[in-house]
Design a protein around this motif. Structure first.
Motif, PDB file in Angstrom:
ATOM      1  N   VAL A 194     -62.298   7.870  96.457  1.00  0.00           N
ATOM      2  CA  VAL A 194     -61.816   7.937  97.778  1.00  0.00           C
ATOM      3  C   VAL A 194     -60.039   7.728  97.419  1.00  0.00           C
ATOM      4  CG1 VAL A 194     -61.290   6.779  99.950  1.00  0.00           C
ATOM      5  CG2 VAL A 194     -63.677   6.971  98.776  1.00  0.00           C
ATOM      6  N   LYS A 195     -59.903   9.242  97.935  1.00  0.00           N
ATOM      7  CA  LYS A 195     -58.377   9.303  97.402  1.00  0.00           C
ATOM      8  C   LYS A 195     -57.341   9.105  98.863  1.00  0.00           C
ATOM      9  CE  LYS A 195     -58.315  10.611  93.519  1.00  0.00           C
ATOM     10  NZ  LYS A 195     -59.133  10.236  93.064  1.00  0.00           N
ATOM     11  N   ASP A 196     -58.152   8.364  99.596  1.00  0.00           N
ATOM     12  CA  ASP A 196     -56.714   8.388 101.093  1.00  0.00           C
ATOM     13  C   ASP A 196     -56.417   7.338 101.000  1.00  0.00           C
ATOM     14  OD1 ASP A 196     -55.598   8.056 103.528  1.00  0.00           O
ATOM     15  OD2 ASP A 196     -57.451   8.698 104.577  1.00  0.00           O
ATOM     16  N   PRO A 197     -56.033   6.476 101.417  1.00  0.00           N
ATOM     17  CA  PRO A 197     -54.561   4.992 101.385  1.00  0.00           C
ATOM     18  C   PRO A 197     -55.342   4.173 102.442  1.00  0.00           C
ATOM     19  CG  PRO A 197     -53.115   6.836 100.413  1.00  0.00           C
ATOM     20  CD  PRO A 197     -54.498   7.327 101.440  1.00  0.00           C
ATOM     21  N   SER A 198     -54.936   5.097 103.892  1.00  0.00           N
ATOM     22  CA  SER A 198     -55.644   4.063 104.857  1.00  0.00           C
ATOM     23  C   SER A 198     -57.059   4.048 104.585  1.00  0.00           C
ATOM     24  CB  SER A 198     -55.442   5.133 106.052  1.00  0.00           C
ATOM     25  OG  SER A 198     -56.040   6.500 106.103  1.00  0.00           O
ATOM     26  N   LEU A 199     -57.932   4.902 103.807  1.00  0.00           N
ATOM     27  CA  LEU A 199     -59.505   5.113 104.084  1.00  0.00           C
ATOM     28  C   LEU A 199     -59.747   3.858 103.235  1.00  0.00           C
ATOM     29  CD1 LEU A 199     -62.174   5.680 105.157  1.00  0.00           C
ATOM     30  CD2 LEU A 199     -62.326   7.077 103.464  1.00  0.00           C
ATOM     31  N   ARG A 200     -58.772   3.667 102.052  1.00  0.00           N
ATOM     32  CA  ARG A 200     -59.142   2.789 100.836  1.00  0.00           C
ATOM     33  C   ARG A 200     -58.278   0.955 100.879  1.00  0.00           C
ATOM     34  NH1 ARG A 200     -57.639   5.221  95.209  1.00  0.00           N
ATOM     35  NH2 ARG A 200     -57.617   3.187  94.541  1.00  0.00           N
ATOM     36  N   VAL A 201     -57.539   1.412 102.156  1.00  0.00           N
ATOM     37  CA  VAL A 201     -57.699  -0.399 102.578  1.00  0.00           C
ATOM     38  C   VAL A 201     -58.241  -0.821 103.447  1.00  0.00           C
ATOM     39  CG1 VAL A 201     -55.222  -1.735 104.603  1.00  0.00           C
ATOM     40  CG2 VAL A 201     -54.831   0.298 102.291  1.00  0.00           C
ATOM     41  N   LYS A 202     -59.371   0.140 104.095  1.00  0.00           N
ATOM     42  CA  LYS A 202     -60.163   0.386 105.010  1.00  0.00           C
ATOM     43  C   LYS A 202     -60.975  -0.849 104.313  1.00  0.00           C
ATOM     44  CE  LYS A 202     -62.640   1.188 109.523  1.00  0.00           C
ATOM     45  NZ  LYS A 202     -63.918   0.571 109.199  1.00  0.00           N
ATOM     46  N   ILE A 203     -61.852   0.270 103.164  1.00  0.00           N
ATOM     47  CA  ILE A 203     -63.153  -0.568 102.610  1.00  0.00           C
ATOM     48  C   ILE A 203     -62.849  -1.788 101.869  1.00  0.00           C
ATOM     49  CG2 ILE A 203     -64.804  -0.355 100.253  1.00  0.00           C
ATOM     50  CD1 ILE A 203     -63.324   2.854 100.263  1.00  0.00           C
ATOM     51  N   VAL A 204     -61.403  -1.801 101.665  1.00  0.00           N
ATOM     52  CA  VAL A 204     -61.047  -4.066 100.886  1.00  0.00           C
ATOM     53  C   VAL A 204     -60.611  -4.309 102.314  1.00  0.00           C
ATOM     54  CG1 VAL A 204     -58.781  -4.982 100.000  1.00  0.00           C
ATOM     55  CG2 VAL A 204     -59.032  -2.731  99.282  1.00  0.00           C
ATOM     56  N   GLU A 205     -60.272  -4.088 103.721  1.00  0.00           N
ATOM     57  CA  GLU A 205     -60.872  -4.503 104.256  1.00  0.00           C
ATOM     58  C   GLU A 205     -62.760  -5.371 105.082  1.00  0.00           C
ATOM     59  OE1 GLU A 205     -58.164  -3.039 107.605  1.00  0.00           O
ATOM     60  OE2 GLU A 205     -56.922  -3.929 106.665  1.00  0.00           O
ATOM     61  N   GLU A 206     -62.911  -4.622 104.774  1.00  0.00           N
ATOM     62  CA  GLU A 206     -64.546  -4.243 105.175  1.00  0.00           C
ATOM     63  C   GLU A 206     -64.446  -5.745 104.193  1.00  0.00           C
ATOM     64  OE1 GLU A 206     -66.543  -4.189 107.653  1.00  0.00           O
ATOM     65  OE2 GLU A 206     -65.201  -2.386 108.684  1.00  0.00           O
ATOM     66  N   ARG A 207     -63.955  -5.051 103.086  1.00  0.00           N
ATOM     67  CA  ARG A 207     -64.947  -5.877 101.718  1.00  0.00           C
ATOM     68  C   ARG A 207     -64.854  -7.707 101.749  1.00  0.00           C
ATOM     69  NH1 ARG A 207     -68.315  -6.595  97.068  1.00  0.00           N
ATOM     70  NH2 ARG A 207     -68.557  -8.690  97.067  1.00  0.00           N
ATOM     71  N   THR A 208     -63.277  -7.501 101.748  1.00  0.00           N
ATOM     72  CA  THR A 208     -62.746  -9.207 102.458  1.00  0.00           C
ATOM     73  C   THR A 208     -63.109 -10.123 102.937  1.00  0.00           C
ATOM     74  OG1 THR A 208     -60.918  -8.257 101.481  1.00  0.00           O
ATOM     75  CG2 THR A 208     -60.882 -10.049 102.126  1.00  0.00           C
ATOM     76  N   SER A 209     -63.112  -9.416 104.721  1.00  0.00           N
ATOM     77  CA  SER A 209     -63.901  -9.677 106.231  1.00  0.00           C
ATOM     78  C   SER A 209     -65.662 -10.251 104.627  1.00  0.00           C
ATOM     79  CB  SER A 209     -64.374  -8.820 106.865  1.00  0.00           C
ATOM     80  OG  SER A 209     -65.450  -8.467 107.538  1.00  0.00           O
ATOM     81  N   PHE A 210     -66.459  -8.939 104.347  1.00  0.00           N
ATOM     82  CA  PHE A 210     -67.730  -9.827 103.770  1.00  0.00           C
ATOM     83  C   PHE A 210     -67.909 -10.601 102.865  1.00  0.00           C
ATOM     84  CE2 PHE A 210     -71.578  -9.286 100.667  1.00  0.00           C
ATOM     85  CZ  PHE A 210     -72.613  -9.439 101.521  1.00  0.00           C
ATOM     86  N   ASP A 211     -66.708 -11.324 102.406  1.00  0.00           N
ATOM     87  CA  ASP A 211     -66.869 -12.201 101.259  1.00  0.00           C
ATOM     88  C   ASP A 211     -66.808 -13.720 101.710  1.00  0.00           C
ATOM     89  OD1 ASP A 211     -67.852 -10.629  99.299  1.00  0.00           O
ATOM     90  OD2 ASP A 211     -65.139 -10.282  98.519  1.00  0.00           O
ATOM     91  N   LEU A 212     -65.622 -13.419 102.910  1.00  0.00           N
ATOM     92  CA  LEU A 212     -65.442 -14.548 103.942  1.00  0.00           C
ATOM     93  C   LEU A 212     -67.117 -14.956 104.681  1.00  0.00           C
ATOM     94  CD1 LEU A 212     -61.752 -13.713 104.675  1.00  0.00           C
ATOM     95  CD2 LEU A 212     -62.554 -15.156 103.069  1.00  0.00           C
ATOM     96  N   ASN A 213     -67.289 -14.328 105.289  1.00  0.00           N
ATOM     97  CA  ASN A 213     -68.468 -14.697 105.552  1.00  0.00           C
ATOM     98  C   ASN A 213     -69.838 -13.728 106.148  1.00  0.00           C
ATOM     99  OD1 ASN A 213     -70.549 -15.175 107.721  1.00  0.00           O
ATOM    100  ND2 ASN A 213     -68.587 -17.252 108.915  1.00  0.00           N
ATOM    101  N   PRO A 214     -70.592 -13.277 104.983  1.00  0.00           N
ATOM    102  CA  PRO A 214     -71.185 -12.611 105.473  1.00  0.00           C
ATOM    103  C   PRO A 214     -71.791 -12.537 106.319  1.00  0.00           C
ATOM    104  CG  PRO A 214     -71.113 -13.762 102.946  1.00  0.00           C
ATOM    105  CD  PRO A 214     -70.748 -14.414 103.805  1.00  0.00           C
ATOM    106  N   GLN A 215     -72.467 -13.291 106.896  1.00  0.00           N
ATOM    107  CA  GLN A 215     -73.777 -13.240 108.015  1.00  0.00           C
ATOM    108  C   GLN A 215     -72.910 -13.256 109.383  1.00  0.00           C
ATOM    109  OE1 GLN A 215     -76.524 -13.969 107.683  1.00  0.00           O
ATOM    110  NE2 GLN A 215     -77.016 -13.577 109.302  1.00  0.00           N
ATOM    111  N   ASP A 216     -71.604 -13.358 109.740  1.00  0.00           N
ATOM    112  CA  ASP A 216     -71.048 -12.240 110.562  1.00  0.00           C
ATOM    113  C   ASP A 216     -70.945 -11.099 110.735  1.00  0.00           C
ATOM    114  OD1 ASP A 216     -70.913 -14.822 111.830  1.00  0.00           O
ATOM    115  OD2 ASP A 216     -68.307 -14.956 112.081  1.00  0.00           O
ATOM    116  N   TRP A 217     -70.892 -10.450 109.520  1.00  0.00           N
ATOM    117  CA  TRP A 217     -70.564  -9.288 109.063  1.00  0.00           C
ATOM    118  C   TRP A 217     -72.028  -9.001 108.707  1.00  0.00           C
ATOM    119  CZ3 TRP A 217     -72.486  -5.039 105.704  1.00  0.00           C
ATOM    120  CH2 TRP A 217     -70.851  -3.903 105.357  1.00  0.00           C
ATOM    121  N   ILE A 218     -72.600  -8.888 108.335  1.00  0.00           N
ATOM    122  CA  ILE A 218     -73.779  -8.149 108.175  1.00  0.00           C
ATOM    123  C   ILE A 218     -75.039  -8.463 109.754  1.00  0.00           C
ATOM    124  CG2 ILE A 218     -76.503  -8.904 108.057  1.00  0.00           C
ATOM    125  CD1 ILE A 218     -75.627 -10.350 105.502  1.00  0.00           C
ATOM    126  N   GLU A 219     -73.960  -9.713 111.101  1.00  0.00           N
ATOM    127  CA  GLU A 219     -74.315  -9.240 112.565  1.00  0.00           C
ATOM    128  C   GLU A 219     -73.612  -7.812 113.380  1.00  0.00           C
ATOM    129  OE1 GLU A 219     -73.703 -13.268 114.120  1.00  0.00           O
ATOM    130  OE2 GLU A 219     -76.181 -13.979 112.501  1.00  0.00           O
TER     131      GLU A 219
END
Length: 329
Positions: A194-219
């Motif tokens: 992905v080349k779009d910076p805002s989309l890259r940031v969103k992916i990084v944020e989602e990944r961080t949120s999953f790492d912090l609390n996988p169960q909440d992210w799945i729900e």
């Protein structure tokens, strides 16, 4: 990539997906996630081949004998099997082995099932498929196409069902698959970073949120996931009643002919994928638009490689599709 995986789950006869792309683009993550979308399947309890309790085509010999003799078959529900094939796997590990000693001493066929047996009625995933030995890739593709695995050892022959969706992924920098092997994969998806910076940031944020609390992210995404599962189940039921008109079938073959696609696999896969796509969209008649959506995935990897060609194979397919269907750019 996601569409190709969903269509193969709706109709496994499409012949699997090959996913090539840059490192770190989430290929393996997406492929492993597809298993969570699928409904549970009913199997004969304690059967190593995940035999179907009523469908003869999906039964091991042992289960078939019991079924024929009207014996009571105990069943259980399991998640669709997702089998990873490691790069260092041997042929015996993939196909299964026959215990010769037991066969000679006790006079019974003692078969030790392999990965193909475990993958029956599920998904077989090969990461870095372009680094796998060619003869192993041949075995996988043969089993995926015929739905059966045959093991011949020391005059003993064992055959068992091996119906699975074959998914391969790889990085083109590490080498390409031989064209005749590539042609055997039903669909081919290419993933780019992905080349779009805002989309890259969103992916990084989602990944961080999953790492912090996988169960909440799945729900958080569970409702969307359930909706997609329902959609796939409905499409599987609808698929047998989906039709494609003669005119559209001729157009598909015309496109394959203009692109100089070897053999007829391109025509067959495009017809099947178009039907699966129509079923996914809850329709029983394939439209021109359905074909336009999926045809690049079906034909991109079947074009002859020309080292002097400047146009990407996917763009070449789109160009011919626009000409045949007279679509204004």
């Amino acid at each position: 990539m996601k569409l190709a995986l969903q269509l193969n789950v709706i109709d496994p006869k499409i012949g699997g997906v090959m996913i090539m792309g840059d490192r770190g683009t989430g290929k393996s993550t997406t492929i492993r996630a597809i298993a969570d979308l699928l409904p549970e399947i009913e199997i004969v309890k304690d059967d190593p081949f995940n035999s179907h309790p009523t469908n003869v085509e999906l039964m091991s010999t042992e289960v078939f004998t019991k079924y024929k003799n009207n014996e009571n078959l105990e069943t259980e529900l399991i998640k669709i099997p997702m089998v990873d094939l490691p790069l260092g796997a041997t042929e015996d590990r993939v196909c299964g082995t026959i215990d010769i000693e037991k066969a000679l001493t006790e006079g019974v066929k003692a078969f030790e099932p392999g990965l193909l047996a475990r993958a029956n009625r599920g998904i077989l995933y090969v990461d870095e498929v372009n680094l796998l030995d060619d003869h192993l890739v041949d075995i996988l593709l043969d089993s995926a196409a015929s739905g059966w695995n045959t093991v011949e050892r020391e005059g003993i022959s064992i055959r068992h069902p091996a119906r699975f969706v074959l998914v391969g992924s790889g990085n083109p920098e590490e080498g390409e698959l031989r064209p005749q092997l590539l042609d055997r994969f039903g669909m081919h998806a290419e993933i780019r970073t992905v080349k779009d910076p805002s989309l890259r940031v969103k992916i990084v944020e989602e990944r961080t949120s999953f790492d912090l609390n996988p169960q909440d992210w799945i729900e958080k995404y569970q409702d969307e996931q359930n909706l997609l599962t329902k959609k796939i189940i409905q499409a599987q039921k609808l698929l047998p009643s989906v039709t494609i008109s003669y005119e559209l079938r001729v157009k598909i073959s015309e496109i394959c002919s203009i692109l100089d696609v070897d053999g007829l696999r391109g025509d067959i896969v495009t017809n099947r994928a178009a039907k699966a796509f129509a079923a996914l969209n809850e329709r029983t008649e394939v439209t021109q638009d359905d074909i336009c959506q999926i045809i690049t995935l079906c034909l991109r990897h079947r074009l002859r490689k020309d080292p002097l060609e400047t146009i990407d194979s996917g763009d070449k397919v789109k160009q011919v599709v626009s000409e045949v269907f007279e679509i204004e750019e």
